[in-house]
Design a protein around this motif. Structure first.
Motif, short mmCIF file in Angstrom:
data_model
loop_
_atom_site.label_atom_id
_atom_site.label_comp_id
_atom_site.label_asym_id
_atom_site.label_seq_id
_atom_site.Cartn_x
_atom_site.Cartn_y
_atom_site.Cartn_z
N PHE A 151 4.67 12.75 -0.18
CA PHE A 151 4.97 12.71 -1.64
C PHE A 151 5.51 11.15 -2.39
O PHE A 151 6.11 10.57 -1.80
CB PHE A 151 6.39 13.48 -1.80
N SER A 152 4.25 10.96 -3.45
CA SER A 152 3.27 11.58 -3.92
C SER A 152 2.09 11.44 -2.87
O SER A 152 2.00 11.00 -1.79
CB SER A 152 2.75 10.82 -5.07
N SER A 176 8.21 9.83 -0.08
CA SER A 176 8.76 10.65 1.32
C SER A 176 7.50 10.95 2.07
O SER A 176 6.48 10.93 1.59
CB SER A 176 9.48 11.75 0.95
N VAL A 177 7.90 10.94 3.47
CA VAL A 177 6.89 11.29 4.37
C VAL A 177 7.34 12.09 5.31
O VAL A 177 8.47 11.75 5.89
CB VAL A 177 6.16 10.16 5.08
N GLU A 191 0.71 -1.17 0.15
CA GLU A 191 -0.09 0.13 -0.08
C GLU A 191 1.00 1.29 -0.05
O GLU A 191 0.40 2.34 -0.21
CB GLU A 191 -1.03 0.13 1.20
N LEU A 192 2.10 1.18 0.43
CA LEU A 192 3.06 2.43 0.49
C LEU A 192 4.02 2.39 -0.74
O LEU A 192 4.95 3.24 -0.78
CB LEU A 192 3.92 2.43 1.74
N ASP A 193 3.78 1.51 -1.67
CA ASP A 193 4.66 1.52 -3.01
C ASP A 193 4.91 2.83 -3.61
O ASP A 193 5.93 2.97 -4.12
CB ASP A 193 4.31 0.35 -4.04
N LYS A 240 10.47 3.33 -16.88
CA LYS A 240 9.96 2.63 -15.76
C LYS A 240 9.41 3.41 -14.55
O LYS A 240 9.90 4.38 -14.38
CB LYS A 240 11.03 1.73 -15.65
N ASP A 241 8.24 2.81 -13.94
CA ASP A 241 8.05 3.51 -12.69
C ASP A 241 8.84 2.64 -11.62
O ASP A 241 8.63 1.34 -11.52
CB ASP A 241 6.59 3.36 -12.47
N PRO A 242 9.79 3.19 -10.82
CA PRO A 242 10.71 2.59 -9.89
C PRO A 242 9.77 2.08 -8.65
O PRO A 242 10.25 1.30 -7.93
CB PRO A 242 11.71 3.51 -9.64
N PHE A 243 8.69 2.58 -8.52
CA PHE A 243 7.92 2.36 -7.27
C PHE A 243 6.87 1.17 -7.62
O PHE A 243 6.19 0.65 -6.56
CB PHE A 243 7.26 3.58 -6.88
#
Length: 499
Positions: free
Chosen positions: A257-258, A215-216, A209-211, A418-421
């Motif tokens: 972020f995001s 940052s937080v 869920e945090l993929d 690519k989306d690294p996340f």
């Protein structure tokens, strides 16, 4: 006679609704403010303040107005509005006007209400349509906020002098390099030493869920948690954005972020300010401008030269393209520009347009909310497909998109990564310029014959291209339009025959 329902609604809205009613009844009776003043004994200026929602009269004056206008007292004080004013009442009671950032556009809420009240039938029909469309397409609060922000950016050609100056002033204050050499280490030191940050480089748990989180920020301890998957460019942008929040003294902001959600428009706007500040810091305007000038005088397009400019900066392709939307309209007079960001999952035919910007006017490529198929001939989608199918880390391409139904042509640059996340997810970022004689004077390689020119549409459902090898759906909107024209022509023949 004041009911609990009235008490539950903001006093300001009660005044506005009462004023709208008085104005509507007075207008229907063809009375001027002067005439109503004569009949009621109330001053013209006082009546004007009542109609504008600035004053709410005492009971004896309401009785006098009811007698003068020949309407029941209860009708005046009731919050129920007739069908012509009902949409205004819905808007006032819903609080939606508090959500709209009217002040960004120099509009006062009272002015907007006055405009609506002066043409209730036509304006309210329009408002009712807008509300119905928003409900039909399930437009979220965040979607509404982001649309408002996009309008704000477009109204200013996406250039904000105060933020540009703040970035330069900050760089000079902290002795940061304004030739594109800023590193994450430079910014990390400032955040720690000057603003008391604690930075945890692997603080975000590895949960599905945090993929998507990079940052937080924890404000109580000024702790910044980063995903261990952010690369150097992403880390630099995150740090620059945090520095932006601090240097610009922004407190109302999103902490992820995001973003996960926006609670109010101020958070959306401040997130944009910090992001713009970060881009201006990492990709200095004057430095970029000088290198673009050298590139644009080339008679032939050079992908190598284009990427050489990109690599001057410690920035992602998206940050670089976003920065172009600030600099090109302002410093090169390129006023007809679009920016698009698509996402795509391998194996799925859907391509999601998740971010867009149109400088000067709504360019051809734009988001649709009706589940139609974006043209597969768009450079943004072709490059995205290639990146996904070949599992590439990065791909780039350029083309001239010739829109079949408008004869407008755009010079389009697109990068895809690519989306690294997220596993099996890919994204593309594209920027396009409307080709004109003015653009040809600014970018010499617009006429480079080696740049492919491709006929494109907007969506398959609205496209007139024949025998398109990548069409995903029949042109149903176009077919319906043609059928209507044929029907109208036949009806006209019948009318002529019997006239």
């Amino acid at each position: 006679m004041v009911t609990f329902e009235i008490m539950a609604i903001a006093e300001e809205y009660i005044r506005l609704i009462f004023g709208l009613k008085i104005k509507q009844i007075r207008t229907e009776k063809e009375l001027s403010l002067f005439g109503l003043s004569k009949l009621s004994g109330l001053s013209k200026s006082y009546l004007n303040e009542i109609e504008k929602g600035k004053k709410y009269p005492k009971t004896d004056k309401i009785i006098k107005l009811a007698e003068t206008l020949e309407v029941p007292y209860d009708q005046l004080v009731s919050l129920k509005l007739d069908k012509n004013l009902a949409p205004i009442g819905e808007i006032l009671q819903s609080g939606i006007l508090d959500e709209i950032p009217l002040e960004l556009f120099g509009i006062q809420q009272s002015d907007l209400i006055d405009i609506i009240a002066n043409a209730p039938s036509k304006v309210n029909a329009f408002i009712s349509t807008i509300i119905e469309i928003a409900q039909h397409y399930n437009m979220s609060r965040e979607g509404f906020y982001l649309a408002s922000l996009r309008s704000y950016q477009e109204a200013h050609n996406n250039y904000f002098k105060d933020l540009e100056n703040a970035a330069i002033k900050c760089a000079n204050s902290y002795q940061l390099d304004l030739t594109g050499k800023i590193s994450s280490g430079d910014l990390e030191e400032i955040l720690k030493e000057e603003y008391g940050y604690t930075i945890n480089l692997s603080g975000i748990p590895k949960e599905e869920e945090l993929d998507n989180l990079r940052s937080v920020f924890v404000p109580s301890t000024k702790t910044l948690l980063l995903s261990d998957r952010v690369d150097e460019a992403q880390k630099t942008f995150i740090y620059a954005k945090e520095l932006g929040y601090q240097y610009l003294e922004i407190t109302e902001r999103p902490y992820t972020f995001s973003w996960i959600r926006y609670d109010n428009f101020e958070e959306v706007l401040h997130n944009f300010y910090a992001s713009y500040f970060a881009g201006a810091l990492i990709i200095p305007r004057n430095h970029l401008k000088d290198h673009l000038k050298e590139h644009f005088v080339m008679k032939r397009f050079s992908e190598k030269a284009f990427h050489k400019i990109m690599k001057l900066y410690n920035a992602s392709p998206e940050s670089f393209y976003q920065r172009l939307t600030n600099v090109l309209p302002k410093d090169f007079g390129m006023q007809n520009v679009f920016f698009l960001r698509f996402t795509h999952k391998l194996g799925i035919e859907k391509f999601n347009l998740v971010k867009e910007l149109h400088i000067t006017h709504q360019q051809q490529p734009h988001a649709n909310e009706v589940n139609e198929h974006y043209c597969r001939r768009w450079m943004a989608i072709k490059t995205l497909q290639r990146t996904a199918n070949e599992d590439l880390d990065y791909a780039f391409n350029i083309q001239i998109s010739d829109y079949a139904d408008t004869d407008q042509q755009y010079l389009v640059f697109t990068s895809a990564t690519k989306d690294p996340f997220r596993k099996d997810y890919y994204r593309s970022i594209g920027i396009g310029f409307l080709i004109s004689s003015a653009l040809e004077k600014k970018i010499s390689f617009v006429n480079d014959t080696k740049i492919p020119k491709v006929k494109v549409g907007v969506t398959c459902e609205s496209c007139s291209l024949k025998d398109c090898e990548v069409r995903m759906a029949p042109p149903k909107r176009l077919l319906a339009k043609e059928k209507y024209k044929r029907t109208a022509a036949l009806v006209e023949d019948i009318v002529k025959q019997y006239s």
